[in-house]
Design an enzyme around this catalytic site. Structure first.
Site, short mmCIF file in Angstrom:
data_model
loop_
_atom_site.label_atom_id
_atom_site.label_comp_id
_atom_site.label_asym_id
_atom_site.label_seq_id
_atom_site.Cartn_x
_atom_site.Cartn_y
_atom_site.Cartn_z
N LEU A 110 0.81 -1.22 0.00
CA LEU A 110 0.00 0.00 0.00
C LEU A 110 0.85 1.27 0.00
CD1 LEU A 110 -2.76 -1.28 2.42
CD2 LEU A 110 -2.71 -1.39 -0.06
N CYS A 111 2.17 1.13 -0.18
CA CYS A 111 3.06 2.29 -0.28
C CYS A 111 2.90 2.98 -1.63
CB CYS A 111 4.52 1.83 -0.19
SG CYS A 111 5.20 1.97 1.46
N HIS A 112 2.99 4.30 -1.61
CA HIS A 112 2.99 5.07 -2.85
C HIS A 112 4.37 5.01 -3.50
CE1 HIS A 112 -0.46 6.62 -0.64
NE2 HIS A 112 -0.95 6.95 -1.81
N MET B 106 8.97 4.32 5.17
CA MET B 106 9.10 2.93 4.74
C MET B 106 10.35 2.74 3.89
SD MET B 106 6.70 1.76 6.47
CE MET B 106 7.29 0.10 6.08
N GLU B 107 10.72 3.78 3.13
CA GLU B 107 11.93 3.70 2.31
C GLU B 107 13.16 3.57 3.20
OE1 GLU B 107 9.31 5.48 1.64
OE2 GLU B 107 8.83 4.89 -0.41
N ASP C 171 23.20 -12.72 4.82
CA ASP C 171 23.55 -13.63 3.72
C ASP C 171 25.06 -13.83 3.64
OD1 ASP C 171 23.06 -15.17 1.35
OD2 ASP C 171 23.66 -13.44 0.16
#
Lengths: 160, 160, 160, 160, 160, 160
Positions: free
Chosen positions: D78-80, D114-115, D129
């Site tokens: 739902l992020c733009h 969020m970024e 990793d």
């Protein structure tokens, strides 16, 4: 290696298709490609700082090339999706050039030439991006396949 | 155009970063890049069939190049995400070469050189993919920026 | 499980590479990872509405985690492309926490630890996105591998 | 900053939606997030080699985090789509931990929390990793927003 | 709305291009599209369980459609990259059909018809995926634009 | 073919999951899907120019459909990642319709119905994009599976 006499990605009507490799044997396949990034002595001096603890230039280009090799089938429309068992990229610094060599491996029904070539070109373009404020005229040149092995047509080496 | 004396994608410690363009003016920006796909006369004969109703070779390479231009910021790690207002790719067929020229446009805070260069290289690699069964030795060469305009540094043309 | 004494993703010169797994046996491989999303009681009250017919919070986070597991090799530069035979994500709601557990399976030459970990973290970040207007201070914590099986090194369980 | 009392990504029926930001003002927005990668002293000794000319560990994690920040809207449903004007990732090495901090900037109608969080988590998973053959038990913990500014709700700092 | 008399995505030579929208005004643009998923009564009975706390069918299709809308320019070769300010998908359950409606909004130089249509079709295909073990014969039909507003050509509504 | 009586993508609690195909036999699998793009006679006249040397309409739609088939598992959340051995798309031009047929093949543990359906729909939406300036009311209809073979449930043909 025997070469084809027609463009295998086109059907009899000349229309693009992803050719059927379902009948081909699964074999180990390796491809090696290379290219040359031509810039200025000044840029090479700045990039050589990458041998010092400080700079990320070559590491960035290497990661970009490896990541791009895994995206080859998204970039080249008629390429098959090939899970790579290995990708490796080497740089050799000259006076005003950076030689780029990439190798790709898989075990599958189709070759990995395009994966090796994609690794070389995206590594090269990433170098371009990083030096373009200093040298907007840099050139990526002689991008080509050096050798490949595996598959029905066997081994191929440039110049043979 | 004035050129930088250091690699702008590295911070003072030499670490990669996506440079801050937030303070830059939004201007119209255009970049033109080119490259040359060198193959054989035989391949050119097959590709020229693309002037007939039948073959999809150049259309496939063109679509691949346009699509790749829109993916530039996914491929080149430190590139900004730039919404392109236009991408155009032209091919000029020679005896055993295909000249590739791409132009990219945007209105934004950063240039579109890498978008034009990405369009050229992926169009070129797609040609390679389509002819490699006939000519595995084909080469993509002289990939470079021809001109750019817009932004603080103004217009730049190769050779000026 | 025996552990390595060096960083296997670096070659002898310390350069990143996608390590060659072409010689490894194809075996069934499973990995389970978990994490904990720590927020407020108020958020948990809102999320529990998801047990009613109305709310899509957990479903959205679950789909995001499953989708991200399939994108692992695009996100983690040196990960191999692994076709997953199954991905499953479970949530357990506490007073002010949501426990996230993901399992991933494949049959292949390399493990799926990173796929399970990616599913957990992206599911967790999606929860963050959905609750951040209510609780901008939410934290994703203790993201770790719980167990893995398959491959030369055999079974590993946290705490063993 | 005033906080919401409901989950803004759900409509009145509890269904997920991408909320409408079309009416919001375009402002400069910055977000800073952090996390901590907890591993062993032995791993830290190996990673510190990254201060020598040799190793690509931190460069690889940094590039992975920057690239992932640009993919946030593909990962979080739902992020733009937000074009970032800058992304920066820093690591601070401790005895058996690596602190990760990321900042993201844009000029737009919605924030970049969020970024920044995506940059931290994917940088952290990439460290996982690269060290997992030596320390399969490594943990990514305390992933959280530290501060954000811009937008109607103004500045927010953790702990205020 | 006045309609064009030629295919605007082709140049004078009939070659595909991404048309130049750089001169167009930035306006608020909305598009609404719809489609109908036709299956069996039995499937609808199973999907209606989605109104109970248990099932994720519609939530999964909704998230898939929203995510796909954001990927439109990757899927449709000549589409511009458009940052969406909002996407919304609604389902209306009939006896043996599910009506799908999607709306997309942006403020920009080009419309969002393709974004709304992509949301509808991928939501529909996701429904197909989830019910195909029960009804392999399900059909997605009448996928079309219902209305659009914004831009030089003004408002368009189907049937006007 | 025997059909399931429940939605296999949901677990016993109704939660979405990527179902486990690890135990399934690897067999050759083929799926054929089709759809119909309904537009105007005028559009068909313009598209038929594609039989002349000039126009790229059908080539663009074909490449878009083939590329999308390879992206199916990114678009449909619970689809497995399936390496396709072949994709082929055909168009048949009517008076005011374009029939689209796509076939997809693999050798694997799960079918390729969704890949064939994705190829049809994205090819259809690409046609929509290219003709929408002339006919905004065009409709993509009757998108459905025609046949599939391979796998435990054997051959299925529509209408049998």
């Amino acid at each position: 290696m025997t070469e084809s006499t027609h463009l295998t990605h086109l059907d009899a009507d000349g229309r693009a298709r992803m050719i059927d490799v379902g009948h081909k044997a699964e074999t180990s396949r390796v491809a090696v490609a290379s290219g040359r990034f031509v810039t200025t002595r000044k840029v090479l001096t700045l990039v050589r700082a990458d041998n010092l603890p400080k700079a990320d230039v070559l590491a960035t280009a290497r990661i970009a090339g490896i990541s791009a090799a895994k995206k080859t089938s998204e970039l080249i429309p008629l390429c098959h999706q090939v899970p790579l068992s290995s990708v490796k990229i080497d740089f050799r610094l000259g006076e005003d050039t950076i030689e780029i060599e990439a190798s790709a491996k898989t075990r599958g029904q189709t070759g990995v030439e395009m994966e090796a070539l994609t690794a070389v070109t995206i590594a090269g373009l990433t170098l371009h991006d990083m030096v373009k404020a200093v040298d907007p005229g840099a050139t990526l040149t002689d991008v080509r396949l050096d050798s490949k092995s595996g598959g029905k047509r066997g081994h191929w080496t440039r110049g043979d």
